[in-house]
Write an enzyme that holds these catalytic residues in place. Sequence first.
Site, short mmCIF file in Angstrom:
data_model
loop_
_atom_site.label_atom_id
_atom_site.label_comp_id
_atom_site.label_asym_id
_atom_site.label_seq_id
_atom_site.Cartn_x
_atom_site.Cartn_y
_atom_site.Cartn_z
N GLY A 169 0.83 -1.21 0.00
CA GLY A 169 0.00 0.00 0.00
C GLY A 169 0.86 1.25 0.00
O GLY A 169 1.93 1.27 0.60
N ARG A 228 0.89 -5.12 -5.17
CA ARG A 228 1.08 -6.18 -4.18
C ARG A 228 1.54 -7.48 -4.87
O ARG A 228 1.20 -8.57 -4.43
CB ARG A 228 -0.20 -6.40 -3.39
CG ARG A 228 -0.61 -5.20 -2.54
CD ARG A 228 -1.70 -5.54 -1.56
NE ARG A 228 -2.27 -4.37 -0.91
CZ ARG A 228 -1.77 -3.79 0.18
NH1 ARG A 228 -0.69 -4.28 0.75
NH2 ARG A 228 -2.35 -2.74 0.72
N ASP A 265 5.67 -5.56 5.74
CA ASP A 265 6.17 -6.92 5.98
C ASP A 265 6.10 -7.83 4.75
O ASP A 265 6.94 -8.71 4.59
CB ASP A 265 5.51 -7.57 7.21
CG ASP A 265 4.04 -7.27 7.34
OD1 ASP A 265 3.46 -6.76 6.36
OD2 ASP A 265 3.48 -7.57 8.40
N THR A 290 4.79 1.65 6.46
CA THR A 290 3.37 1.33 6.62
C THR A 290 2.71 2.43 7.44
O THR A 290 3.25 2.84 8.47
CB THR A 290 3.12 -0.02 7.32
OG1 THR A 290 1.74 -0.08 7.70
CG2 THR A 290 3.96 -0.24 8.56
N ILE A 291 1.55 2.89 6.97
CA ILE A 291 0.85 3.90 7.79
C ILE A 291 0.38 3.27 9.09
O ILE A 291 0.18 3.94 10.07
CB ILE A 291 -0.33 4.57 7.06
CG1 ILE A 291 -1.42 3.57 6.70
CG2 ILE A 291 0.13 5.37 5.87
CD1 ILE A 291 -2.76 4.23 6.46
N ASP A 292 0.22 1.94 9.10
CA ASP A 292 -0.27 1.27 10.31
C ASP A 292 0.76 1.33 11.45
O ASP A 292 0.42 1.11 12.60
CB ASP A 292 -0.58 -0.21 10.02
CG ASP A 292 -1.79 -0.37 9.13
OD1 ASP A 292 -2.39 0.66 8.75
OD2 ASP A 292 -2.16 -1.51 8.81
N ASP A 340 3.12 -0.66 12.30
CA ASP A 340 3.19 -1.89 13.10
C ASP A 340 4.34 -2.82 12.71
O ASP A 340 4.34 -3.99 13.07
CB ASP A 340 1.85 -2.66 13.01
CG ASP A 340 1.51 -3.07 11.60
OD1 ASP A 340 2.23 -2.66 10.66
OD2 ASP A 340 0.52 -3.80 11.42
N ARG A 400 -25.84 12.58 18.13
CA ARG A 400 -25.55 11.24 17.60
C ARG A 400 -24.28 10.63 18.19
O ARG A 400 -23.40 11.36 18.66
CB ARG A 400 -25.34 11.32 16.08
CG ARG A 400 -26.63 11.40 15.31
CD ARG A 400 -26.33 11.56 13.83
NE ARG A 400 -27.57 11.59 13.08
CZ ARG A 400 -27.71 12.18 11.89
NH1 ARG A 400 -26.70 12.80 11.33
NH2 ARG A 400 -28.88 12.14 11.28
N MET A 452 -7.79 2.85 9.53
CA MET A 452 -6.98 1.70 9.14
C MET A 452 -6.22 1.16 10.35
O MET A 452 -6.07 1.84 11.37
CB MET A 452 -6.03 2.06 8.01
CG MET A 452 -6.77 2.12 6.66
SD MET A 452 -5.65 2.36 5.29
CE MET A 452 -6.77 2.11 3.91
N GLY A 453 -5.73 -0.06 10.20
CA GLY A 453 -5.03 -0.72 11.28
C GLY A 453 -5.47 -2.17 11.30
O GLY A 453 -6.43 -2.54 11.96
N ARG A 454 -4.76 -2.94 10.49
CA ARG A 454 -5.12 -4.35 10.28
C ARG A 454 -4.78 -5.21 11.49
O ARG A 454 -5.62 -5.91 12.03
CB ARG A 454 -4.36 -4.81 9.04
CG ARG A 454 -4.47 -6.24 8.66
CD ARG A 454 -3.71 -6.48 7.38
NE ARG A 454 -4.43 -5.95 6.24
CZ ARG A 454 -5.40 -6.60 5.61
NH1 ARG A 454 -5.75 -7.81 5.99
NH2 ARG A 454 -6.01 -6.06 4.59
N GLU A 461 -9.87 -0.96 11.79
CA GLU A 461 -10.53 -1.94 10.89
C GLU A 461 -10.33 -3.39 11.35
O GLU A 461 -11.16 -4.25 11.08
CB GLU A 461 -10.01 -1.77 9.46
CG GLU A 461 -8.50 -2.04 9.37
CD GLU A 461 -7.90 -1.82 7.99
OE1 GLU A 461 -8.64 -1.62 7.02
OE2 GLU A 461 -6.66 -1.85 7.91
N ARG A 502 -24.21 6.78 13.58
CA ARG A 502 -23.76 6.75 12.18
C ARG A 502 -22.32 6.24 12.14
O ARG A 502 -21.55 6.48 13.09
CB ARG A 502 -23.78 8.14 11.57
CG ARG A 502 -25.14 8.74 11.41
CD ARG A 502 -25.86 8.15 10.18
NE ARG A 502 -27.04 8.92 9.84
CZ ARG A 502 -28.23 8.76 10.41
NH1 ARG A 502 -28.41 7.86 11.35
NH2 ARG A 502 -29.25 9.51 10.03
N GLN A 517 -6.80 8.34 4.48
CA GLN A 517 -5.70 8.36 5.45
C GLN A 517 -4.34 8.20 4.79
O GLN A 517 -3.30 8.51 5.36
CB GLN A 517 -5.86 7.22 6.48
CG GLN A 517 -7.05 7.39 7.38
CD GLN A 517 -7.48 6.06 8.00
OE1 GLN A 517 -7.09 5.76 9.10
NE2 GLN A 517 -8.27 5.28 7.28
N ARG A 518 -4.32 7.62 3.59
CA ARG A 518 -3.03 7.36 2.92
C ARG A 518 -2.72 8.38 1.83
O ARG A 518 -1.58 8.45 1.37
CB ARG A 518 -3.07 5.97 2.27
CG ARG A 518 -2.97 4.87 3.23
CD ARG A 518 -2.48 3.57 2.68
NE ARG A 518 -2.73 3.22 1.31
CZ ARG A 518 -3.17 2.02 0.92
NH1 ARG A 518 -3.43 1.09 1.82
NH2 ARG A 518 -3.30 1.74 -0.35
#
Length: 343
Positions: free
Chosen positions: A10, A72, A103, A125-127, A129, A162, A169-171, A222, A267, A275-276
């Site tokens: 990504g 990928r 990774d 990685t934006i995550d 991790d 509300r 994101m964040g797998r 996510e 909602r 985010q990317r």
Amino acid sequence: MRIGILTGGGDCPGLNAVIRAVVRKGTMHYGDSVVGFLEGWRGVVENHTMPLDMESIAGIIHRGGTILRTSRTNPKKMPDGLEKVRQAFAAQKLEALIAIGGDDTLGVAKWLFDEGLPVVGVPKTIDNDLSGTDLCFGFDTAVGIATEAIDRLHSTAEAHNRVMVVEVMGREAGWIALYAGVAGGADVVLIPEKAYDIDEVCELLKRRHSRGKYFSIVVVAEGAKPKNVTASVSQGEKLDAFGHARLGGIGNQLADQIEQRTGYETRAVILGHIQRGGTPTAFDRMLGTRYGVQAIDMAHRGEFGRMAALHGQKLTSVPLAQALGSNRKVDDALYEMASVFFG
Ligand code: F6P
């Protein structure tokens, strides 16, 4: 030296800063000739390249995405993948290849190094991790975008009484959710590391509403899962070349459950690739630049099979194997600190 460079997986804000730094230091300081492989490992197996010189890196540091594009593609899955990579190395007379990726991309880099090829890794990685390094470029930008979104969602949540559920994101890890959630003043943050109980989430929201508040913000990564559930919510069964499902949908699921259980109108907003995309922060441009300079220096020192890494404030390097295998997770203490602000 003849150096190759690619960006895989990504995209991530700051990739162009890394490319620029490699080319700048490579050509101006070492007298290298640099070639860019297009679209990640696909460009290597197809020997699809573009020359990288001072001209091609002009005016790119502030641009999101990657001038080399990305994919990928997984050469390990191709019966003749290794042979094709060797052919590209020979055709380009490569003496080093700098692979910028997460990774998956770095897993391929390690495999190639084990096969005797001179590869250097740069963590991306934006995550945020990846193991072996304290921080990945792109994360700061993603957190900034998610925080701004949470700020904006506050006013509309408040106007309508509300609950807004914001899916980020964040797998495997909840770094973006945790940082943006705390910085944005969220009332609950749910991350993959901590299986949640929907009743406890609803209790936190009710506690807040019992203090006279009439709106709430829930941030969910996510990859977050309720207790006793093993798979993250994904969009269909299809897997990518590295075996990953496309995640997304936990926010909608959670919003339905919260509304049903509390009666509060709810909602969901999925931030997704916003985010990317776009301009990297100054911090990510600087970090990407430092990683790029470190990577080209590593190539010249013959530090192959290793990844550039940030430890504290210092750039160093670690064996690629250290980055792979397990993700760097949000630790209990940090999540406990964040939970002071829940409910
Ligand atoms: O790897 C980083 C990441 O941002 C994950 O959080 C997310 O699941 C994935 O990329 C989505 O990427 P794409 O839609 O490009 O496959």
